[in-house]
Design an enzyme around this catalytic site. Structure first.
Site, PDB file in Angstrom:
ATOM      1  N   GLU A 188       0.829  -1.217   0.000  1.00 60.56           N
ATOM      2  CA  GLU A 188       0.000   0.000   0.000  1.00 60.56           C
ATOM      3  C   GLU A 188       0.859   1.262   0.000  1.00 60.56           C
ATOM      4  O   GLU A 188       0.529   2.243  -0.658  1.00 60.56           O
ATOM      5  CB  GLU A 188      -0.940   0.002   1.219  1.00 60.56           C
ATOM      6  CG  GLU A 188      -2.156  -0.883   1.053  1.00 60.56           C
ATOM      7  CD  GLU A 188      -2.985  -0.513  -0.175  1.00 60.56           C
ATOM      8  OE1 GLU A 188      -3.249   0.678  -0.381  1.00 60.56           O
ATOM      9  OE2 GLU A 188      -3.336  -1.420  -0.937  1.00 60.56           O
ATOM     10  N   CYS A 209     -12.174   2.514 -15.137  1.00 60.00           N
ATOM     11  CA  CYS A 209     -12.525   3.920 -14.989  1.00 60.00           C
ATOM     12  C   CYS A 209     -11.241   4.757 -14.958  1.00 60.00           C
ATOM     13  O   CYS A 209     -10.946   5.450 -14.004  1.00 60.00           O
ATOM     14  CB  CYS A 209     -13.340   4.119 -13.708  1.00 60.00           C
ATOM     15  SG  CYS A 209     -14.284   5.640 -13.728  1.00 60.00           S
ATOM     16  N   CYS A 220     -16.072   2.361 -20.414  1.00 59.86           N
ATOM     17  CA  CYS A 220     -17.434   2.324 -19.861  1.00 59.86           C
ATOM     18  C   CYS A 220     -18.243   1.169 -20.441  1.00 59.86           C
ATOM     19  O   CYS A 220     -19.122   0.617 -19.771  1.00 59.86           O
ATOM     20  CB  CYS A 220     -18.144   3.646 -20.117  1.00 59.86           C
ATOM     21  SG  CYS A 220     -17.309   5.050 -19.378  1.00 59.86           S
ATOM     22  N   CYS A 242     -18.027  -1.660 -18.170  1.00 57.95           N
ATOM     23  CA  CYS A 242     -18.162  -1.349 -16.740  1.00 57.95           C
ATOM     24  C   CYS A 242     -19.420  -1.999 -16.147  1.00 57.95           C
ATOM     25  O   CYS A 242     -20.519  -1.861 -16.680  1.00 57.95           O
ATOM     26  CB  CYS A 242     -18.221   0.165 -16.552  1.00 57.95           C
ATOM     27  SG  CYS A 242     -18.416   0.617 -14.829  1.00 57.95           S
ATOM     28  N   CYS A 246     -24.324   4.776 -13.370  1.00 52.44           N
ATOM     29  CA  CYS A 246     -23.259   5.783 -13.308  1.00 52.44           C
ATOM     30  C   CYS A 246     -23.799   7.125 -13.827  1.00 52.44           C
ATOM     31  O   CYS A 246     -24.187   7.243 -14.990  1.00 52.44           O
ATOM     32  CB  CYS A 246     -22.060   5.322 -14.132  1.00 52.44           C
ATOM     33  SG  CYS A 246     -20.813   6.605 -14.280  1.00 52.44           S
TER      34      CYS A 246
HETATM   35 FE1  SF4 Z   1     -16.350   4.934 -14.733  1.00 55.90          FE
HETATM   36 FE2  SF4 Z   1     -18.984   5.336 -14.980  1.00 55.90          FE
HETATM   37 FE3  SF4 Z   1     -17.545   4.653 -17.098  1.00 55.90          FE
HETATM   38 FE4  SF4 Z   1     -18.003   2.914 -15.168  1.00 55.90          FE
HETATM   39  S1  SF4 Z   1     -19.511   3.823 -16.514  1.00 55.90           S
HETATM   40  S2  SF4 Z   1     -16.055   3.263 -16.181  1.00 55.90           S
HETATM   41  S3  SF4 Z   1     -17.942   4.218 -13.353  1.00 55.90           S
HETATM   42  S4  SF4 Z   1     -17.368   6.525 -15.904  1.00 55.90           S
END
Ligand code: SF4
Length: 359
Positions: free
Chosen positions: A34, A189, A196, A199, A205
């Site tokens: 970390e 992200c 996205c 995602c 989102c």
């Molecule tokens: Fe990031 Fe939203 Fe795109 Fe997902 S949908 S990668 S949370 S910006």
């Protein structure tokens, strides 16, 4: 079912990073990783981490090492206060906790170099405790997912990000969730061109649904990066080079550096102070003359710039040949270039010495 944490946890199990060398180890290794991961990407950290744990396999070994040994292992990783704090913390753990890494959040937070997010990450990853993290990557994910406008350096935005980080925490699988947040920031992200389309939380989102992904997180007003210049002195005698130890605080604190000056007049004064005849001071490859048999020395005289977080440093190297070796105080050492490359030295010194070594 939580609409953020559940899909994220499932995604991490299938697509996240599950073979990092510190995963599934012990709190010491989680802590070390970390600290190394603050400001530094995983791919850069892994070889440093492996060398570090090979030399310092536990807290006791780290506490018993000298600061110089620790910094030599940190050399090239940057942000050297991290290495110094790690070492101080290891000694505190020996003294206060009998060499056992503490398990309570407040005790972890009280160690040098550990802030709120790092302490929470160690608790979540090392002890499966329900704690919210908020490092740079997570700030970006949450700013987009929750549609938080404004730069995180403002108190209001920072508080809102922490509030959301706490609200979104799941009751179970906190370690996987924490790793998922980190992986998501690094793999999906991302700052530029986020993926996205892959995602798992795209449907909820706010930035994605509003078409403002590229506008969040809000950037800080760009400041002009100040520029400074410095002279690095390559004082050589009998095949050895002079290194000077920096005071333990400040940039490159505790590291071995080349003597550094603001202007050439300062070099002349330094020479006078130490009874050195500066007539063999070489500023440019052309001054090396026909006797120069080393292209490495020519290469070492090429100026270059090093970028810090807050400024850019233009470095001009000067070569100084000495018939004898003055300066034998504790903060000075004469080493061969190969030995110097093994010492705790910062990146621009390494670059210069590598040029000298690579004939
Ligand atoms: Fe990031 Fe939203 Fe795109 Fe997902 S949908 S990668 S949370 S910006």
């Amino acid at each position: 079912m939580p609409t953020f944490s559940s899909p994220l946890i499932n995604w991490q199990r299938e697509h996240g990073r599950n073979d990092l060398p510190w995963q599934g180890t012990d709190p010491y290794r989680v802590w070390l990783s970390e600290i190394m991961l603050q400001q530094t990407q995983v791919a850069t950290v892994i070889p440093y981490y492996l060398r570090f744990v090979a030399s310092f396999p536990d807290i006791e070994a780290l506490a018993n090492a000298s600061e110089e040994e620790v910094l030599a292992h940190w050399s090239g990783l940057g942000y050297y206060a991290r290495g110094r704090n790690l070492h101080r913390a290891a000694r505190m753990i020996m003294e206060l906790h009998g060499g056992q890494f503490p398990q309570q959040y407040e005790q972890i937070l009280s160690l040098p170099g550990i802030g709120r997010s790092t302490a929470a990450a160690i608790c979540a990853l090392g002890f499966h405790e329900k704690r919210a993290i908020l490092d740079g990557n997570v700030k970006r994910v949450l700013a987009r997912y929750c549609g938080i406008v404004g730069h995180h350096s403002t108190k209001q935005v920072d508080e809102e990000l922490w509030r959301q980080a706490e609200l979104l925490l799941p009751d179970n699988d906190v370690a996987v969730y924490t790793q998922a947040l980190m992986d998501m920031g690094a793999m999906l992200c991302t700052r530029c061109r986020p993926k996205c389309e892959s995602c798992p939380v795209q449907e909820d989102c706010i930035a994605f649904q509003a078409g403002i992904v590229n506008e969040l997180p809000t950037s800080k007003q760009r400041k002009i990066v100040p520029e400074r210049s410095a002279i690095f002195l390559l004082a050589m005698s009998d095949g050895k080079i002079l290194l000077e130890k920096r005071k333990s605080s400040g940039i490159w604190g505790g590291l071995w550096c080349l003597p550094q000056f603001d202007e050439e007049d300062d070099v002349q004064n330094w020479c006078a102070l130490h009874g050195i005849e500066p007539d063999k001071l070489i500023r440019h490859p052309s001054e090396l003359g026909e006797s120069a048999d080393s292209i490495a020395q020519c290469k070492a005289l090429v100026s270059f710039a090093h970028i810090f977080t807050h400024f850019k440093l233009h470095i001009t190297p000067l070569l100084l040949y000495l018939a004898h070796k003055p300066l034998h105080q504790a903060e000075h050492v004469w080493l061969s270039v190969d030995q110097a490359l093994q010492a705790a030295i910062p990146t621009p010194v390494r670059q210069l010495l590598s040029r000298l070594a690579n004939v």
